[in-house]
Design a protein around this motif. Sequence first.
Motif, PDB file in Angstrom:
ATOM      1  N   GLY A 187       0.789  -1.222   0.000  1.00  0.00           N
ATOM      2  CA  GLY A 187       0.000   0.000   0.000  1.00  0.00           C
ATOM      3  C   GLY A 187       0.817   1.266   0.000  1.00  0.00           C
ATOM      4  O   GLY A 187       0.252   2.372   0.028  1.00  0.00           O
ATOM      5  N   MET A 188       2.131   1.162  -0.049  1.00  0.00           N
ATOM      6  CA  MET A 188       2.993   2.348  -0.017  1.00  0.00           C
ATOM      7  C   MET A 188       3.139   2.922  -1.417  1.00  0.00           C
ATOM      8  O   MET A 188       3.481   2.205  -2.366  1.00  0.00           O
ATOM      9  CB  MET A 188       4.362   1.980   0.547  1.00  0.00           C
ATOM     10  CG  MET A 188       5.372   3.114   0.506  1.00  0.00           C
ATOM     11  SD  MET A 188       6.976   2.638   1.220  1.00  0.00           S
ATOM     12  CE  MET A 188       6.574   2.690   2.969  1.00  0.00           C
ATOM     13  N   ALA A 189       2.873   4.211  -1.568  1.00  0.00           N
ATOM     14  CA  ALA A 189       3.001   4.906  -2.851  1.00  0.00           C
ATOM     15  C   ALA A 189       4.246   5.777  -2.832  1.00  0.00           C
ATOM     16  O   ALA A 189       4.550   6.433  -1.826  1.00  0.00           O
ATOM     17  CB  ALA A 189       1.767   5.760  -3.132  1.00  0.00           C
ATOM     18  N   VAL A 190       4.980   5.781  -3.951  1.00  0.00           N
ATOM     19  CA  VAL A 190       6.162   6.637  -4.087  1.00  0.00           C
ATOM     20  C   VAL A 190       6.081   7.357  -5.429  1.00  0.00           C
ATOM     21  O   VAL A 190       5.426   6.888  -6.367  1.00  0.00           O
ATOM     22  CB  VAL A 190       7.468   5.819  -3.997  1.00  0.00           C
ATOM     23  CG1 VAL A 190       7.624   5.201  -2.619  1.00  0.00           C
ATOM     24  CG2 VAL A 190       7.515   4.748  -5.083  1.00  0.00           C
ATOM     25  N   ASP A 191       6.734   8.489  -5.510  1.00  0.00           N
ATOM     26  CA  ASP A 191       6.675   9.311  -6.719  1.00  0.00           C
ATOM     27  C   ASP A 191       7.844   8.957  -7.643  1.00  0.00           C
ATOM     28  O   ASP A 191       8.829   9.683  -7.752  1.00  0.00           O
ATOM     29  CB  ASP A 191       6.709  10.791  -6.354  1.00  0.00           C
ATOM     30  CG  ASP A 191       6.490  11.689  -7.569  1.00  0.00           C
ATOM     31  OD1 ASP A 191       6.011  11.171  -8.604  1.00  0.00           O
ATOM     32  OD2 ASP A 191       6.814  12.882  -7.486  1.00  0.00           O
ATOM     33  N   THR A 192       7.717   7.781  -8.297  1.00  0.00           N
ATOM     34  CA  THR A 192       8.732   7.346  -9.254  1.00  0.00           C
ATOM     35  C   THR A 192       8.034   6.846 -10.510  1.00  0.00           C
ATOM     36  O   THR A 192       6.864   6.428 -10.471  1.00  0.00           O
ATOM     37  CB  THR A 192       9.601   6.212  -8.701  1.00  0.00           C
ATOM     38  OG1 THR A 192       8.776   5.053  -8.477  1.00  0.00           O
ATOM     39  CG2 THR A 192      10.270   6.612  -7.392  1.00  0.00           C
ATOM     40  N   ALA A 193       8.761   6.872 -11.608  1.00  0.00           N
ATOM     41  CA  ALA A 193       8.199   6.391 -12.872  1.00  0.00           C
ATOM     42  C   ALA A 193       7.852   4.910 -12.777  1.00  0.00           C
ATOM     43  O   ALA A 193       6.821   4.465 -13.293  1.00  0.00           O
ATOM     44  CB  ALA A 193       9.191   6.635 -14.016  1.00  0.00           C
TER      45      ALA A 193
ATOM     46  N   LYS B  79       3.727  -3.193  10.905  1.00  0.00           N
ATOM     47  CA  LYS B  79       3.483  -1.773  11.146  1.00  0.00           C
ATOM     48  C   LYS B  79       4.220  -0.986  10.070  1.00  0.00           C
ATOM     49  O   LYS B  79       4.894  -1.562   9.216  1.00  0.00           O
ATOM     50  CB  LYS B  79       3.965  -1.365  12.540  1.00  0.00           C
ATOM     51  CG  LYS B  79       5.465  -1.452  12.741  1.00  0.00           C
ATOM     52  CD  LYS B  79       5.865  -1.033  14.146  1.00  0.00           C
ATOM     53  CE  LYS B  79       7.380  -1.026  14.340  1.00  0.00           C
ATOM     54  NZ  LYS B  79       7.757  -0.637  15.707  1.00  0.00           N
ATOM     55  N   SER B  80       4.075   0.335  10.096  1.00  0.00           N
ATOM     56  CA  SER B  80       4.747   1.179   9.111  1.00  0.00           C
ATOM     57  C   SER B  80       6.122   1.592   9.627  1.00  0.00           C
ATOM     58  O   SER B  80       6.302   1.851  10.826  1.00  0.00           O
ATOM     59  CB  SER B  80       3.914   2.429   8.819  1.00  0.00           C
ATOM     60  OG  SER B  80       2.689   2.079   8.199  1.00  0.00           O
ATOM     61  N   TYR B  81       7.070   1.670   8.698  1.00  0.00           N
ATOM     62  CA  TYR B  81       8.438   2.050   9.022  1.00  0.00           C
ATOM     63  C   TYR B  81       8.851   3.261   8.195  1.00  0.00           C
ATOM     64  O   TYR B  81       8.335   3.474   7.086  1.00  0.00           O
ATOM     65  CB  TYR B  81       9.398   0.891   8.752  1.00  0.00           C
ATOM     66  CG  TYR B  81       9.105  -0.350   9.563  1.00  0.00           C
ATOM     67  CD1 TYR B  81       9.702  -0.556  10.802  1.00  0.00           C
ATOM     68  CD2 TYR B  81       8.210  -1.302   9.081  1.00  0.00           C
ATOM     69  CE1 TYR B  81       9.428  -1.695  11.543  1.00  0.00           C
ATOM     70  CE2 TYR B  81       7.924  -2.444   9.824  1.00  0.00           C
ATOM     71  CZ  TYR B  81       8.539  -2.629  11.060  1.00  0.00           C
ATOM     72  OH  TYR B  81       8.252  -3.757  11.793  1.00  0.00           O
ATOM     73  N   PRO B  82       9.823   4.041   8.655  1.00  0.00           N
ATOM     74  CA  PRO B  82      10.274   5.211   7.878  1.00  0.00           C
ATOM     75  C   PRO B  82      10.896   4.822   6.545  1.00  0.00           C
ATOM     76  O   PRO B  82      10.702   5.490   5.531  1.00  0.00           O
ATOM     77  CB  PRO B  82      11.301   5.876   8.804  1.00  0.00           C
ATOM     78  CG  PRO B  82      10.988   5.376  10.174  1.00  0.00           C
ATOM     79  CD  PRO B  82      10.455   3.994   9.988  1.00  0.00           C
ATOM     80  N   GLY B  83      11.655   3.733   6.536  1.00  0.00           N
ATOM     81  CA  GLY B  83      12.327   3.325   5.312  1.00  0.00           C
ATOM     82  C   GLY B  83      11.462   2.420   4.454  1.00  0.00           C
ATOM     83  O   GLY B  83      10.559   1.736   4.939  1.00  0.00           O
ATOM     84  N   ILE B  84      11.758   2.407   3.156  1.00  0.00           N
ATOM     85  CA  ILE B  84      10.968   1.579   2.230  1.00  0.00           C
ATOM     86  C   ILE B  84      11.285   0.101   2.407  1.00  0.00           C
ATOM     87  O   ILE B  84      10.376  -0.746   2.399  1.00  0.00           O
ATOM     88  CB  ILE B  84      11.209   2.037   0.778  1.00  0.00           C
ATOM     89  CG1 ILE B  84      10.641   3.434   0.568  1.00  0.00           C
ATOM     90  CG2 ILE B  84      10.574   1.052  -0.207  1.00  0.00           C
ATOM     91  CD1 ILE B  84      10.865   3.981  -0.829  1.00  0.00           C
TER      92      ILE B  84
END
Length: 391
Positions: free
Chosen positions: A225-231, A269-274
Amino acid sequence: MLTANRLVILPVLLVLFVFLAPPALAAPKVVLDGRQLSFDVPPVIDQGRVLVPMRTIFEALGANIEWDGYTRTVTAAKGQTTISLTAGSRLVSFNGSPALLDVPAKIMNGRTLVPLRFVSIAFDAEVLWTGGTQTVTITSAMEDIEVHFIDVGQGDAVYISLPNNNDILIDGGDDTHISAVVNYLEDEFVDDIELLIATHPHEDHIGGLDDVLAAFKVETVADNGMAVDTAAYRDYRAAVKAENCNYERADGQTWTYDRAEFSVIGPVKSYPGINDNSVVTLLKYGGVQILFTGDMETAEESDILSKLEDVDVLKVGYHGGATGTSQAFLETVRPETAIISVGAGNRYGHPAASTLQRLSDAGALVHRTDLDGAVVILADGKVYYVVCEEG
C-alpha cells in the motif's frame, strides 16, 4: 521389486498392517487429507481388513477408474501406477506384475469393495488406523511444486508453481530485465498468474511488473500500500488498474491452493524506510517451509520474530546487504538453504561479507543468482531439492 514372471505375496503391505477392529462397532470412517469421505455403501471390516467402495476411494485419490462388468474387474490408473482387481479374487495386477491380496475384493449392494490399505499404498498414500474411533486416516501423496528464483541481476523475481496450475509471482525485477522475466514465465508455460506480490515500490522489484501484467492475465495483486513518486511505481499502478484485477493490501492474508498455504507475515506496522515495509511471505507445503523477505532489514525482522519458526529455505533479504539477516533472525528461522538474488559486480557490494559469515555460522548452504544463475527449489511436501542453472 515386483516382476512380471513371479507371483509375489505382499507381507509388508497387507500382513503387517492388520486392522484389529471390533466387528460390533459402527462402520469405519475414512478421512482423506482432513476430509471425511461419504460412501453410498459403507466400508466394512472383513478378516481384519477395511474394504471400501472402489469408485469413491479411487477417484478421491485422483485415479482414473474403469469397470469391466463382464469380467467384474476394476482398473485404476494414476501417474505411472496402474492396478487391476477382480471381485472375488485375491489376485491383483500391480503395473502389470501379479501379486496376492489376503482379502479379495467383493461386491456388496451393487458396489465393488476393495481393500483400502493396498489401494492407498499402491498410490503412495500414508494410512493410519485408529481402533478406538474406527477411523482410517489417509494422507495422499503430494504433487511436486517448484520455486524459481529468477536471475534478474540486482533485483528480485520469484516464480512459484503450485498444484492445479496455480502460479504466484513475487516481484518482477527492474526495467532492464523485463524480457528475462516474461520469457522465463513463458518458457515455464505460465498461462495466467493467480497471485502477484509486489513486496515494496523499489524499481529493482517492481520495474518489470507492468510488462508482466500486460503479458499475462493476473487474478490478484497484493502490495504493502505504499506509494512513491517514481516512474516505476506509476507504471506499475497504471498496469494494475488496466488489468482490472482484484487488488489487496497485504495484511496478514493466507491464500490456500490445494494443500499449499501462502501467508503474509509482515510488515506488522509502518516504518520510515521503504525496505523495512517489504511484504514478507511464507509458503508452507506439507513439511516444507520457504520464507520470502523482499528487502526486509533488521527493524522489520525484529518485529516479526514471534511469527516465525524454523524454515527450510530462506530468500535472503535486501540482496544479502549488511543491514539485514541478523543473528537473532537466523537463530529463529534456522534455514538449511539460503538464496541470495544479487547482480554480479553490483555497486552496493552485495552480498556483504558479514551477512555471508552469519549465514555460514548458522549452517545455511548459500546459493546466489550471480554465481548460480536461476535457482530452483523442487519440493514434494516431505523433502526438497535445489537445482541451479549454472552447474
